[in-house]
Motif scaffolding. Structure first.
Motif, PDB file in Angstrom:
ATOM      1  N   GLY A 155       0.785  -1.225   0.000  1.00 12.29           N
ATOM      2  CA  GLY A 155       0.000   0.000   0.000  1.00 12.29           C
ATOM      3  C   GLY A 155       0.816   1.274   0.000  1.00 12.29           C
ATOM      4  O   GLY A 155       0.255   2.362   0.046  1.00 12.29           O
ATOM      5  N   ARG A 156       2.143   1.173  -0.081  1.00 13.61           N
ATOM      6  CA  ARG A 156       2.950   2.389  -0.201  1.00 13.61           C
ATOM      7  C   ARG A 156       2.753   3.016  -1.569  1.00 13.61           C
ATOM      8  O   ARG A 156       2.591   4.232  -1.709  1.00 13.61           O
ATOM      9  CB  ARG A 156       4.435   2.057   0.030  1.00 13.61           C
ATOM     10  CG  ARG A 156       5.383   3.240  -0.164  1.00 13.61           C
ATOM     11  CD  ARG A 156       6.833   2.783  -0.106  1.00 13.61           C
ATOM     12  NE  ARG A 156       7.103   1.704  -1.040  1.00 13.61           N
ATOM     13  CZ  ARG A 156       7.327   1.873  -2.342  1.00 13.61           C
ATOM     14  NH1 ARG A 156       7.311   3.099  -2.867  1.00 13.61           N
ATOM     15  NH2 ARG A 156       7.578   0.843  -3.121  1.00 13.61           N
ATOM     16  N   SER A 157       2.764   2.177  -2.599  1.00 11.30           N
ATOM     17  CA  SER A 157       2.544   2.625  -3.972  1.00 11.30           C
ATOM     18  C   SER A 157       1.522   1.689  -4.604  1.00 11.30           C
ATOM     19  O   SER A 157       1.774   0.494  -4.743  1.00 11.30           O
ATOM     20  CB  SER A 157       3.854   2.608  -4.762  1.00 11.30           C
ATOM     21  OG  SER A 157       3.646   2.996  -6.101  1.00 11.30           O
ATOM     22  N   VAL A 158       0.363   2.233  -4.981  1.00 11.63           N
ATOM     23  CA  VAL A 158      -0.769   1.410  -5.392  1.00 11.63           C
ATOM     24  C   VAL A 158      -1.156   1.703  -6.834  1.00 11.63           C
ATOM     25  O   VAL A 158      -1.208   2.867  -7.250  1.00 11.63           O
ATOM     26  CB  VAL A 158      -1.991   1.667  -4.481  1.00 11.63           C
ATOM     27  CG1 VAL A 158      -3.142   0.737  -4.856  1.00 11.63           C
ATOM     28  CG2 VAL A 158      -1.622   1.499  -3.017  1.00 11.63           C
ATOM     29  N   VAL A 159      -1.430   0.643  -7.583  1.00 12.22           N
ATOM     30  CA  VAL A 159      -1.986   0.760  -8.922  1.00 12.22           C
ATOM     31  C   VAL A 159      -3.421   0.259  -8.883  1.00 12.22           C
ATOM     32  O   VAL A 159      -3.685  -0.846  -8.392  1.00 12.22           O
ATOM     33  CB  VAL A 159      -1.162  -0.047  -9.944  1.00 12.22           C
ATOM     34  CG1 VAL A 159      -1.984  -0.352 -11.185  1.00 12.22           C
ATOM     35  CG2 VAL A 159       0.093   0.716 -10.331  1.00 12.22           C
ATOM     36  N   ILE A 160      -4.349   1.072  -9.371  1.00 12.30           N
ATOM     37  CA  ILE A 160      -5.753   0.686  -9.474  1.00 12.30           C
ATOM     38  C   ILE A 160      -6.063   0.387 -10.928  1.00 12.30           C
ATOM     39  O   ILE A 160      -5.890   1.246 -11.796  1.00 12.30           O
ATOM     40  CB  ILE A 160      -6.679   1.807  -8.975  1.00 12.30           C
ATOM     41  CG1 ILE A 160      -6.404   2.127  -7.503  1.00 12.30           C
ATOM     42  CG2 ILE A 160      -8.146   1.420  -9.174  1.00 12.30           C
ATOM     43  CD1 ILE A 160      -7.162   3.343  -6.993  1.00 12.30           C
TER      44      ILE A 160
END
Length: 279
Positions: A155-160
């Protein structure tokens, strides 16, 4: 944040990695962590007795299965104490893992499982447990991939992966506790022309506005690709340095089994990153 986290605590598919993520999430949010193991024994009756046509089979002793499940829960209990989890419990259920987790998902905020759990015998003839849970769980499913690398809270760097569907919207809503703490959030819209009426004039813009009202700053990226969408999303997330993919889970019913859509199957089978799915 997630206040009740349910983890499938079987011995397969990276138990230790899964537990470290669950314990870290629980400690960070002061959450209650539940470790569940099911014996799977009663479900074998359907396979064994259902296959009998002439002579009855010899009686099957399911106690070793139950004992193995209890031993695994003892391992979960010991590791939670070692990891300093403040609030946790163990649950044994004499049923299939699928039945146990789907029932208990009604009363939690997040379900955590491995990428390729193999211990649910009731699913031998249909689909594996993570895929089944993705389509049936009442709460978002966080799938921790197999591997030996370092374990961090995703969850530090998230792709949706955004395709303007109800499933994707529910996945985003289920991921909000992670999105609000993320340093970077990217909304990736693949082949937006294929669903222009759903996306609006600027694909991804409405989702970015929605997230902004929750204090989440998100970038929007639109891309045309001939790749299968799940494969493309895994590649883009890996290239961008993301540590979590959020996406909707899709499937269709066939002969009372649930068959995954191509994108969901790719995410579960190919991703080397944790994946949070909503259906």
């Amino acid at each position: 944040m997630y206040k009740t986290i349910l983890m499938y605590a079987d011995q397969f598919s990276g138990f230790e990695r899964r537990l470290q993520v669950a314990a870290a999430l629980a400690s960070e949010a002061d959450s209650h962590l539940i470790g569940t193991v099911a014996s799977g024994g009663p479900q074998l009756d359907y396979l064994v007795y259902g296959a009998v046509t002439l002579a009855p089979p010899p009686p099957i002793d399911y106690e070793p299965l139950r004992e193995a499940a209890r031993e695994q829960l003892a391992r979960f209990d010991e590791r939670c104490r070692q990891l300093g989890v403040a609030s946790y419990e163990t649950r044994f259920q004499d049923s299939s893992a699928a039945d146990a987790l789907i029932l208990q998902s009604l009363y939690c905020d997040l379900v955590i499982t491995g990428q390729s759990d193999l211990s649910d015998r009731s699913l031998i003839w249909s689909t594996r447990l993570p895929a089944y849970l993705a389509l049936h769980s009442a709460r978002p499913l966080l799938v921790i991939p197999d591997g030996d690398g370092p374990v961090t809270i995703p969850g530090r760097s998230v792709v949706i992966g955004w395709n303007a569907t109800a499933e994707a919207s529910r996945a985003v809503a289920g991921a909000l506790p992670l999105l609000v703490r993320a340093q970077r959030v990217q909304i990736i819209v693949l082949n937006p022309r294929q669903h222009y009426g759903q996306h609006g004039q600027e694909p991804g813009a409405d989702l970015a506005t929605y997230l902004a009202r929750h204090g989440v700053r998100a970038e929007v990226s639109r891309s045309e690709t001939s790749e299968e969408c799940g494969t493309a999303l895994c590649r883009l997330a890996q290239d961008s340095g993301a540590d979590l993919i959020v996406a909707g889970a899709f499937g269709r019913s066939r002969f009372q089994e649930w068959v995954l859509g191509g994108t969901t199957h790719s995410l579960l089978s190919q991703s080397r990153l944790p994946v949070l799915l909503g259906h």
